[in-house]
Design a protein around this motif. Structure first.
Motif, short mmCIF file in Angstrom:
data_model
loop_
_atom_site.label_atom_id
_atom_site.label_comp_id
_atom_site.label_asym_id
_atom_site.label_seq_id
_atom_site.Cartn_x
_atom_site.Cartn_y
_atom_site.Cartn_z
N VAL A 141 10.59 5.46 -0.05
CA VAL A 141 10.64 4.08 0.46
C VAL A 141 11.10 4.08 1.92
O VAL A 141 10.49 3.43 2.79
CB VAL A 141 11.60 3.22 -0.39
N THR A 144 8.45 5.55 4.20
CA THR A 144 7.32 4.63 4.37
C THR A 144 7.63 3.58 5.42
O THR A 144 6.81 3.29 6.30
CB THR A 144 6.96 3.94 3.04
N PHE A 145 8.83 2.99 5.36
CA PHE A 145 9.22 1.99 6.34
C PHE A 145 9.31 2.60 7.74
O PHE A 145 8.92 1.98 8.74
CB PHE A 145 10.56 1.35 5.97
N CYS A 146 9.80 3.84 7.81
CA CYS A 146 9.92 4.50 9.11
C CYS A 146 8.54 4.76 9.72
O CYS A 146 8.30 4.48 10.90
CB CYS A 146 10.69 5.82 8.96
N GLY A 149 6.93 1.48 10.69
CA GLY A 149 7.59 0.92 11.86
C GLY A 149 7.20 1.63 13.15
O GLY A 149 6.94 0.98 14.17
N LEU A 251 -0.14 -0.04 2.89
CA LEU A 251 1.25 0.35 2.69
C LEU A 251 1.45 0.98 1.31
O LEU A 251 2.24 1.93 1.16
CB LEU A 251 2.17 -0.86 2.86
N TYR A 255 2.82 4.78 0.87
CA TYR A 255 3.97 5.11 0.02
C TYR A 255 3.60 6.16 -1.03
O TYR A 255 4.35 7.11 -1.26
CB TYR A 255 4.50 3.85 -0.67
#
Length: 268
Positions: A141, A144-146, A149, A251, A255
């Motif tokens: 998680v 994935t956000f990194c 971003g 996304l 992930y």
């Protein structure tokens, strides 16, 4: 990628009444007859939303994306608690994904159902792999956000953009990835290859996973570009759902690939 129907043509804005020949806004010529107080009142009115204008906006697309991702999280919580829901979630998500991709006019209901189904799949898969490799789910998680971003930051800075050459490379790589995945799945089902991920195990699996992550980041750039283009062209407000669906699907893919890479590394 300019031939993709989702982008529309460069003259699409004229069809939506937002091009340079669309004429002046209603009431523009009459504004000279308004008093100073009336003009001040008009300026103090809140900004028009996509509901007011009937046009797609980036902000509205972001709101709808937050909604769909929220449903993915809720579905994932249910899938985590009841892992058996992973299989039906995967099947329903796959079917709804195809339907939404080829559907000309976005269907909010089908997109929201897709988000829930994908959540069920991700929750079950994450719970299973996290049981084998404790902590791998939260790592995936965060990663994935990194990655998402950084991709957005590079896109906004203009350093990561679509180009005809990259589009061709992306399409060739995607076709190769799909063919390989189908062959791998058939070989796993027939018992030709062993292992949790079949041929996508060991160092080869990590390399393929990294390639998949790079493809997913380019898909994100494609989604960002599509959203900005449609908003600029004055696309109907319903198209915000198209942007939300594209971002959610990419996304979810990102992930899944990161989770697979981390599981393979922990397996070694």
């Amino acid at each position: 990628m300019s031939g993709n129907p989702i982008f529309g043509s460069k003259n699409q804005s004229a069809n939506w009444g937002t091009g340079s020949n669309a004429g002046s806004p209603v009431g523009f010529h009459e504004s000279g007859n308004l008093s100073a107080d009336q003009l001040q009142g008009m300026y103090q009115q809140p900004s028009a939303t996509s509901h007011d204008t009937g046009r797609m906006t980036v902000g509205d697309t972001i709101n709808k994306t937050i909604l769909t991702l929220g449903l993915v999280v809720l579905g994932a919580a249910a899938g985590w608690a009841v892992p058996i829901l992973m299989l039906p979630g995967a099947l329903v998500g796959f079917v709804l994904g195809l339907v939404n991709v080829f559907k000309k006019k976005p269907s909010p209901a089908l997109i929201l159902l897709y988000a829930v189904a994908q959540g069920l799949f991700l929750g079950g898969l994450s719970q299973f792999l996290n049981g084998l490799y404790p902590g791998v789910a939260i790592q995936a998680v965060v990663a994935t956000f990194c990655v998402a971003g950084v991709t957005l930051a590079l896109y906004r800075s203009g350093k990561y953009r679509m180009s005809p050459k990259l589009n061709k490379m992306f399409m060739i790589a995607m076709i190769g990835m799909v063919v390989f995945s189908l062959v791998n799945m058939v070989m796993m089902m027939t018992g030709t290859v062993d292992g949790m991920f079949g041929m996508r195990s060991g160092m080869l699996g990590v390399i393929i996973g990294v390639v998949a992550v790079l493809l997913a980041t380019y898909a994100l750039v494609s989604d960002f570009t599509m959203i900005e283009e449609l908003s600029r062209q004055g696309a109907p407000a319903i198209m915000a759902w198209r942007g939300a669906f594209g971002l959610t699907m990419t996304l979810v893919w990102l992930y899944t690939e990161i989770l697979r890479i981390l599981a393979i590394l922990r397996e070694e």
